[in-house]
Design a protein around this motif. Sequence first.
Motif, short mmCIF file in Angstrom:
data_model
loop_
_atom_site.label_atom_id
_atom_site.label_comp_id
_atom_site.label_asym_id
_atom_site.label_seq_id
_atom_site.Cartn_x
_atom_site.Cartn_y
_atom_site.Cartn_z
N LEU A 181 0.75 -1.14 -0.08
CA LEU A 181 0.01 -0.09 -0.02
C LEU A 181 0.80 1.26 0.12
O LEU A 181 0.63 2.03 -0.75
CB LEU A 181 -0.95 0.08 1.14
CG LEU A 181 -2.00 -1.07 1.27
CD1 LEU A 181 -2.79 -1.06 2.66
CD2 LEU A 181 -2.92 -0.52 0.07
N SER A 238 2.49 1.91 -3.31
CA SER A 238 1.34 2.41 -4.31
C SER A 238 1.12 3.93 -4.22
O SER A 238 0.89 4.77 -4.85
CB SER A 238 0.07 1.50 -4.25
OG SER A 238 0.21 0.52 -4.70
N TYR A 239 0.98 4.06 -2.72
CA TYR A 239 0.69 5.52 -2.44
C TYR A 239 1.84 6.59 -2.85
O TYR A 239 1.68 7.58 -3.40
CB TYR A 239 0.51 5.71 -0.80
CG TYR A 239 0.10 7.18 -0.44
CD1 TYR A 239 -1.05 7.68 -0.96
CD2 TYR A 239 0.76 7.75 0.56
CE1 TYR A 239 -1.41 8.82 -0.47
CE2 TYR A 239 0.37 9.06 1.10
CZ TYR A 239 -0.68 9.56 0.41
OH TYR A 239 -1.09 10.77 0.99
N TYR A 299 -7.54 6.93 -4.01
CA TYR A 299 -7.20 7.35 -2.61
C TYR A 299 -8.15 6.68 -1.58
O TYR A 299 -7.89 6.32 -0.72
CB TYR A 299 -7.37 8.94 -2.73
CG TYR A 299 -7.01 9.61 -1.30
CD1 TYR A 299 -5.49 9.62 -0.93
CD2 TYR A 299 -7.97 9.98 -0.49
CE1 TYR A 299 -5.14 10.21 0.33
CE2 TYR A 299 -7.48 10.43 0.72
CZ TYR A 299 -6.22 10.64 1.13
OH TYR A 299 -5.92 11.21 2.41
N LEU A 359 -7.43 3.36 -0.99
CA LEU A 359 -6.38 3.28 0.09
C LEU A 359 -6.79 3.37 1.36
O LEU A 359 -6.31 2.37 2.34
CB LEU A 359 -5.42 4.28 -0.17
CG LEU A 359 -4.05 4.64 0.72
CD1 LEU A 359 -3.30 3.31 0.64
CD2 LEU A 359 -3.50 5.79 0.44
#
Length: 742
Positions: A48, A51-52, A72, A75
């Motif tokens: 995660l 990816s962020y 977003y 997430l």
Amino acid sequence: MNDHDIKNGWEKINSYIEKNNIYLTFAAFEEAIKQSPDYEVGEQLSALQTSYRYMLSYMAQGMEDPQKEKIYNDLLKSLYDSNDTYCHNRMVQSSPSMYIARQKDFGNAAASLNMVYREYATELEHYKLYAEIPDEDTDKNKAIELCRNMEKAETRLFNYVWTMFKPGQQECEQLAAIMKDAAVPMHTRILLLSAIFLNINTFFNERLILLLFDLLAFYRDDNEMSMRTMCCLFLSLLRHNHRAMLHDSITSRIDELKHDQHMTNALQLIVMQYVRSCNTDNLTKMVRDKLLPIMHASPSIIKAFKDRKINPDDISDIEGNPEWENFLEKSGLADKVKEINEMQMEGDDVFMGMFSQLKSFPFFNEIANWFLPFHDKHSAVALSPIANNRLMINIITNSRFLCDSDRFSFCLSISSIPEEQRNAMLEQFDAQNEMLDEIKSAAVAGNKATQKQIITNYMQDLYRFFKLYSRHSEFANPFEGNLLDFTILSDIICTTDNLLLIGEYYFKGNYYEPALPFFLKSIEGSEMRQPNVLQKIGFCYQRLRRYDKALEYYLRYDLFDGDNLWNIKHIAATYKSMENLAKAVEYYKKAEAMAPDDLSVCLNIGHCLLGLERVDEALKYYYKADYMGTPDDPKTLRPIAWCHFLQKNFEQSEKAYVKLINSQNKKSDDLLNLGHVRLAMGHVKEAIEAYHECVVMLRGLSPNTTNILFSNLLNPDRKYLEACGISPLDINLILDIINYKI
């Protein structure tokens, strides 16, 4: 990690996610995993975070991503899920909670929802088959045994549904089928509904929330199920407000709900009952502190109750007999009983204090029993002495003021009463046939409970569990939520009318602090449409002694209506409380011009002028007040006596103080001031006698600190005594004379 640390860590990370602070979220996760490693969650978080960072990198380079908002939100959902998993895994390792204990029981038995339900269905079938046998051919002990076996299986099913962690699609579909199956007794389906809510209350679950929406639609025409389901849905969304908003599947169902007037009306009832439930502790305190002391303070009342064999702690025992009317009215008890009855009719939980004492039976050690709908087939009822008293059963079943857990409490408490007293009580019920005709006919007719009654009783059941269950600290309390933060349902809940209704509820009960935020929210951007709310906000602040804020809102209302007498008087009173006496006089004189015969305004002008040392003017107002009111009323005579003392009109002052100390309203201050007057007149012996009488009165208030109390009363008056020619030395000597007398 102990339970407390696990819970705090979970809440801390959730708060970061809720505030969209992703950097701190990952940092908190990293710190937690260092202390208590979790490989699976660590891998999820690493993916995660990668990816962020890509997302942030694209944005930093000025690249536009049309899917940015969706990515977003996904997430955020994933971070919430990872936090739940991490928290749950830690609990499995170290938590002694009932939740984990039940999970481990099912895990050790390799149980599944299908298996647990089949066990229940088998026991239910055995019980039903035996129930079909004619009574003369059955064994009561056997029937009770089969009933208990079925109840144990029912409880096991409840526990399984409650403790399912992240149930899959197949389990949720099977649970939905059980909940919609007419072959499953209604009380069991209602019980499982509470298990679903308890599951969601522990950890958010999108599938289970959607199941509640499905059940709401399926049982739309069934008040009992639909209203309970709506309560569960409301509390679930309140508990997970921000998280639920990330799920389109949930927000779309809420949009559908908003267009269903039948359900939105029910939701309004639930909101008000939620507010009443949150106020239960205040109501319990009010009953305890205001009603019971009146009953026990008057010997004549107690004697009258005892002579008539009335229990003064039982409200229902003191109503309905004209013979008691006079002493009830005089004591103020009648007004309090009326007030409590009115609150009860509205849905306030006035019985909480009484029934909290009846939740210690072993029956309530089992969590499921707190949510069990009352029915006379349950073994706890079947084994009760009232099992064969159909009238009594009907009374308990149809009482609109008892929630289900209180009905069980009532039955269990009857079982604990000595047999002789119990039989006498049951015989009394049998004898009241005429009075109870309405209850009997209602039971025969099968009258359905109203939406409001169902909501009220169910919310009370829930409140009792989260407040009174012996291990309630293991559960998040949904009654500690903040309605003003309830954004997902704000269109329905936070309308101006609703905010005012909630504010008025608290305001009417003199609960000014909780009333304030609702009143303040109601006037955002539209205060001129509800200008009277400005006065109520000011009054709340005034009662809370936040005088600067009170003045702000009174003055804002004054701009709208500068001739409102009530408002002008309260502006004056607020200035007085802020010790701005000149301004207070200004506004009190405005009030005087509007209401020249208002005694309280006249007195307050006198008080303010006296505080400004304008004694001659103050005395004129006190004499005016004395003329308007009752002659020699202590409210006016006392300040008149003091003004004469300050003017050195000692004989007139003494005459007034003598009247006061010979009245029923004598105060220690009157004796102190009489001593001052006589000392100023040179009558030292008589002054000391008055001071000593003052001490005798003070001794009744505080025997161990009488000399300190007397000194504290006299010392602030030194300047007035010195102005009358009494030397500081003489004042000190007088104090020691009194101290030696003490």
